[in-house]
Motif scaffolding. Structure first.
Motif, PDB file in Angstrom:
ATOM      1  N   LYS A   1       0.836  -1.198   0.000  1.00 35.50           N
ATOM      2  CA  LYS A   1       0.000   0.000   0.000  1.00 35.50           C
ATOM      3  C   LYS A   1       0.866   1.243   0.000  1.00 35.50           C
ATOM      4  O   LYS A   1       1.992   1.237   0.485  1.00 35.50           O
ATOM      5  CB  LYS A   1      -0.926   0.005   1.213  1.00 35.50           C
ATOM      6  CG  LYS A   1      -1.948  -1.091   1.141  1.00 35.50           C
ATOM      7  CD  LYS A   1      -2.996  -0.914   2.178  1.00 35.50           C
ATOM      8  CE  LYS A   1      -3.990  -2.043   2.018  1.00 35.50           C
ATOM      9  NZ  LYS A   1      -5.218  -1.809   2.676  1.00 35.50           N
TER      10      LYS A   1
ATOM     11  N   ALA B   1      -6.250   3.834  -8.586  1.00 37.40           N
ATOM     12  CA  ALA B   1      -7.530   3.165  -8.852  1.00 37.40           C
ATOM     13  C   ALA B   1      -8.670   3.811  -8.071  1.00 37.40           C
ATOM     14  O   ALA B   1      -9.814   3.816  -8.534  1.00 37.40           O
ATOM     15  CB  ALA B   1      -7.429   1.678  -8.519  1.00 37.40           C
ATOM     16  N   ASP B   2      -8.381   4.387  -6.903  1.00 37.32           N
ATOM     17  CA  ASP B   2      -9.410   5.013  -6.070  1.00 37.32           C
ATOM     18  C   ASP B   2      -9.205   6.521  -5.915  1.00 37.32           C
ATOM     19  O   ASP B   2      -9.775   7.136  -5.018  1.00 37.32           O
ATOM     20  CB  ASP B   2      -9.417   4.365  -4.680  1.00 37.32           C
ATOM     21  CG  ASP B   2      -9.815   2.902  -4.738  1.00 37.32           C
ATOM     22  OD1 ASP B   2     -10.720   2.561  -5.521  1.00 37.32           O
ATOM     23  OD2 ASP B   2      -9.192   2.093  -4.016  1.00 37.32           O
ATOM     24  N   TYR B   3      -8.401   7.109  -6.779  1.00 36.22           N
ATOM     25  CA  TYR B   3      -8.084   8.537  -6.692  1.00 36.22           C
ATOM     26  C   TYR B   3      -8.871   9.303  -7.750  1.00 36.22           C
ATOM     27  O   TYR B   3      -8.945   8.872  -8.902  1.00 36.22           O
ATOM     28  CB  TYR B   3      -6.572   8.728  -6.894  1.00 36.22           C
ATOM     29  CG  TYR B   3      -6.145  10.170  -6.974  1.00 36.22           C
ATOM     30  CD1 TYR B   3      -6.155  10.980  -5.844  1.00 36.22           C
ATOM     31  CD2 TYR B   3      -5.727  10.717  -8.180  1.00 36.22           C
ATOM     32  CE1 TYR B   3      -5.756  12.306  -5.918  1.00 36.22           C
ATOM     33  CE2 TYR B   3      -5.322  12.045  -8.254  1.00 36.22           C
ATOM     34  CZ  TYR B   3      -5.340  12.828  -7.123  1.00 36.22           C
ATOM     35  OH  TYR B   3      -4.950  14.140  -7.197  1.00 36.22           O
ATOM     36  N   ASN B   4      -9.450  10.443  -7.367  1.00 33.74           N
ATOM     37  CA  ASN B   4     -10.291  11.202  -8.292  1.00 33.74           C
ATOM     38  C   ASN B   4      -9.714  12.553  -8.700  1.00 33.74           C
ATOM     39  O   ASN B   4     -10.350  13.287  -9.441  1.00 33.74           O
ATOM     40  CB  ASN B   4     -11.680  11.407  -7.690  1.00 33.74           C
ATOM     41  CG  ASN B   4     -12.416  10.102  -7.537  1.00 33.74           C
ATOM     42  OD1 ASN B   4     -12.425   9.279  -8.435  1.00 33.74           O
ATOM     43  ND2 ASN B   4     -13.002   9.883  -6.374  1.00 33.74           N
TER      44      ASN B   4
ATOM     45  N   GLU C   1      -5.252  12.326   3.154  1.00 36.89           N
ATOM     46  CA  GLU C   1      -6.248  11.509   2.459  1.00 36.89           C
ATOM     47  C   GLU C   1      -6.277  11.830   0.964  1.00 36.89           C
ATOM     48  O   GLU C   1      -6.018  12.966   0.572  1.00 36.89           O
ATOM     49  CB  GLU C   1      -7.633  11.730   3.075  1.00 36.89           C
ATOM     50  CG  GLU C   1      -7.729  11.274   4.523  1.00 36.89           C
ATOM     51  CD  GLU C   1      -7.420   9.798   4.698  1.00 36.89           C
ATOM     52  OE1 GLU C   1      -7.852   8.974   3.862  1.00 36.89           O
ATOM     53  OE2 GLU C   1      -6.729   9.455   5.682  1.00 36.89           O
ATOM     54  N   PRO C   2      -6.593  10.838   0.123  1.00 40.14           N
ATOM     55  CA  PRO C   2      -6.601  11.049  -1.326  1.00 40.14           C
ATOM     56  C   PRO C   2      -7.453  12.237  -1.782  1.00 40.14           C
ATOM     57  O   PRO C   2      -7.064  12.974  -2.683  1.00 40.14           O
ATOM     58  CB  PRO C   2      -7.164   9.743  -1.885  1.00 40.14           C
ATOM     59  CG  PRO C   2      -6.883   8.725  -0.833  1.00 40.14           C
ATOM     60  CD  PRO C   2      -6.923   9.462   0.477  1.00 40.14           C
ATOM     61  N   GLU C   3      -8.599  12.431  -1.148  1.00 43.38           N
ATOM     62  CA  GLU C   3      -9.474  13.534  -1.572  1.00 43.38           C
ATOM     63  C   GLU C   3      -8.900  14.913  -1.239  1.00 43.38           C
ATOM     64  O   GLU C   3      -9.389  15.929  -1.722  1.00 43.38           O
ATOM     65  CB  GLU C   3     -10.892  13.370  -1.001  1.00 43.38           C
ATOM     66  CG  GLU C   3     -10.974  13.294   0.488  1.00 43.38           C
ATOM     67  CD  GLU C   3     -10.801  11.878   1.051  1.00 43.38           C
ATOM     68  OE1 GLU C   3     -10.931  11.744   2.271  1.00 43.38           O
ATOM     69  OE2 GLU C   3     -10.524  10.922   0.303  1.00 43.38           O
TER      70      GLU C   3
ATOM     71  N   ASP D   1      -0.463   2.360  -9.415  1.00 41.16           N
ATOM     72  CA  ASP D   1      -1.694   1.882 -10.028  1.00 41.16           C
ATOM     73  C   ASP D   1      -2.737   1.529  -8.967  1.00 41.16           C
ATOM     74  O   ASP D   1      -3.916   1.841  -9.130  1.00 41.16           O
ATOM     75  CB  ASP D   1      -1.423   0.675 -10.936  1.00 41.16           C
ATOM     76  CG  ASP D   1      -0.744   1.086 -12.231  1.00 41.16           C
ATOM     77  OD1 ASP D   1      -1.152   2.101 -12.821  1.00 41.16           O
ATOM     78  OD2 ASP D   1       0.202   0.395 -12.646  1.00 41.16           O
ATOM     79  N   ARG D   2      -2.318   0.910  -7.883  1.00 43.75           N
ATOM     80  CA  ARG D   2      -3.265   0.592  -6.812  1.00 43.75           C
ATOM     81  C   ARG D   2      -3.824   1.873  -6.183  1.00 43.75           C
ATOM     82  O   ARG D   2      -5.018   1.968  -5.914  1.00 43.75           O
ATOM     83  CB  ARG D   2      -2.612  -0.292  -5.745  1.00 43.75           C
ATOM     84  CG  ARG D   2      -2.579  -1.760  -6.125  1.00 43.75           C
ATOM     85  CD  ARG D   2      -2.146  -2.662  -4.987  1.00 43.75           C
ATOM     86  NE  ARG D   2      -0.760  -2.512  -4.619  1.00 43.75           N
ATOM     87  CZ  ARG D   2       0.265  -3.002  -5.319  1.00 43.75           C
ATOM     88  NH1 ARG D   2       0.039  -3.674  -6.417  1.00 43.75           N
ATOM     89  NH2 ARG D   2       1.496  -2.828  -4.913  1.00 43.75           N
ATOM     90  N   TYR D   3      -2.970   2.860  -5.951  1.00 41.78           N
ATOM     91  CA  TYR D   3      -3.415   4.115  -5.343  1.00 41.78           C
ATOM     92  C   TYR D   3      -4.351   4.868  -6.291  1.00 41.78           C
ATOM     93  O   TYR D   3      -5.406   5.364  -5.883  1.00 41.78           O
ATOM     94  CB  TYR D   3      -2.208   4.992  -4.974  1.00 41.78           C
ATOM     95  CG  TYR D   3      -2.584   6.177  -4.114  1.00 41.78           C
ATOM     96  CD1 TYR D   3      -2.588   6.072  -2.730  1.00 41.78           C
ATOM     97  CD2 TYR D   3      -2.944   7.387  -4.683  1.00 41.78           C
ATOM     98  CE1 TYR D   3      -2.941   7.146  -1.936  1.00 41.78           C
ATOM     99  CE2 TYR D   3      -3.295   8.468  -3.896  1.00 41.78           C
ATOM    100  CZ  TYR D   3      -3.295   8.345  -2.525  1.00 41.78           C
ATOM    101  OH  TYR D   3      -3.657   9.416  -1.743  1.00 41.78           O
TER     102      TYR D   3
ATOM    103  N   ILE E   1      -3.471   2.083 -14.758  1.00 44.35           N
ATOM    104  CA  ILE E   1      -4.277   3.299 -14.742  1.00 44.35           C
ATOM    105  C   ILE E   1      -3.643   4.328 -15.677  1.00 44.35           C
ATOM    106  O   ILE E   1      -2.463   4.640 -15.557  1.00 44.35           O
ATOM    107  CB  ILE E   1      -4.381   3.882 -13.310  1.00 44.35           C
ATOM    108  CG1 ILE E   1      -4.931   2.837 -12.330  1.00 44.35           C
ATOM    109  CG2 ILE E   1      -5.201   5.166 -13.296  1.00 44.35           C
ATOM    110  CD1 ILE E   1      -6.354   2.428 -12.555  1.00 44.35           C
TER     111      ILE E   1
END
Length: 188
Positions: free
Chosen positions: A82, A145-148, A111-113, A141-143, A173
């Motif tokens: 991770k 995948a859930d990043y906007n 946090e990603p957001e 790529d794993r990170y 990604i």
């Protein structure tokens, strides 16, 4: 060509790329990055602490600090492979991992957001669809995948390809933007 062989080829090409060309292209790439809307609108920018082979991110960090942006850098875990981002400040303690990469110490995760722009590292960047190949551990790529938020790759000439010379996997990604010495060469 498989990804492993492609990485070997790219590492060799980057090692052979002249220091003068690297400096000239890096300046042009950074000028384009700092003029981009993604950069201008970002308050929090994520980037790596680059090593000698990678695109030099020190100027990215310095410019972000000059503009009072928050800069965050990756911290990884071996268990679960991770990646997290921690703020980089004057008080941030850094340690080398067993892979020789400098990373922040501590659990002060952003946090990603909260991250507006990620400068994504890579060995090769494909300019038709925005795919990249990294260094092989799959952390980004794993990170992503859930990043906007926004993503950008900074590519020296040896890193640019019109089509991937490696197999693009379902978990890879694509980036939103790739910048070279010629400016933006890919935009989603």
């Amino acid at each position: 060509m498989n990804k492993k062989d492609f990485r070997v080829k790219q590492i060799s090409a980057l090692k052979e790329f002249s220091t003068d060309n690297r400096k000239m292209e890096s300046k042009q790439i950074l000028d384009s990055l700092f003029q981009s809307e993604s950069w201008k609108s970002a308050q929090t920018v994520a980037t790596t602490l680059s090593d000698d082979l990678e695109f030099d991110t020190k100027p990215v960090i310095q410019q972000a600090q000059l503009e009072n942006k928050t800069i965050v850098v990756p911290r990884t875990t071996i268990a679960g492979r991770k990646m997290f981002f921690n703020a980089l400040t004057a008080n941030t303690r850094l340690e080398r991992t067993k892979f020789g990469i400098l990373e922040p110490v501590g659990e002060d995760t952003v946090e990603p957001e909260q991250i507006d722009l990620i400068v994504v590292p890579g060995l090769g960047f494909e300019t038709k669809t925005g795919f990249r190949v990294g260094f092989g551990a799959g952390y980004y790529d794993r990170y992503l995948a859930d990043y906007n938020g926004k993503t950008v790759g900074l590519a020296l000439t040896p890193q640019l390809l019109e089509k991937p010379e490696w197999p693009v996997d379902g978990f890879d990604i694509d980036l939103e933007q790739i910048i070279s010495k010629d400016g933006v060469v890919y935009e989603k």
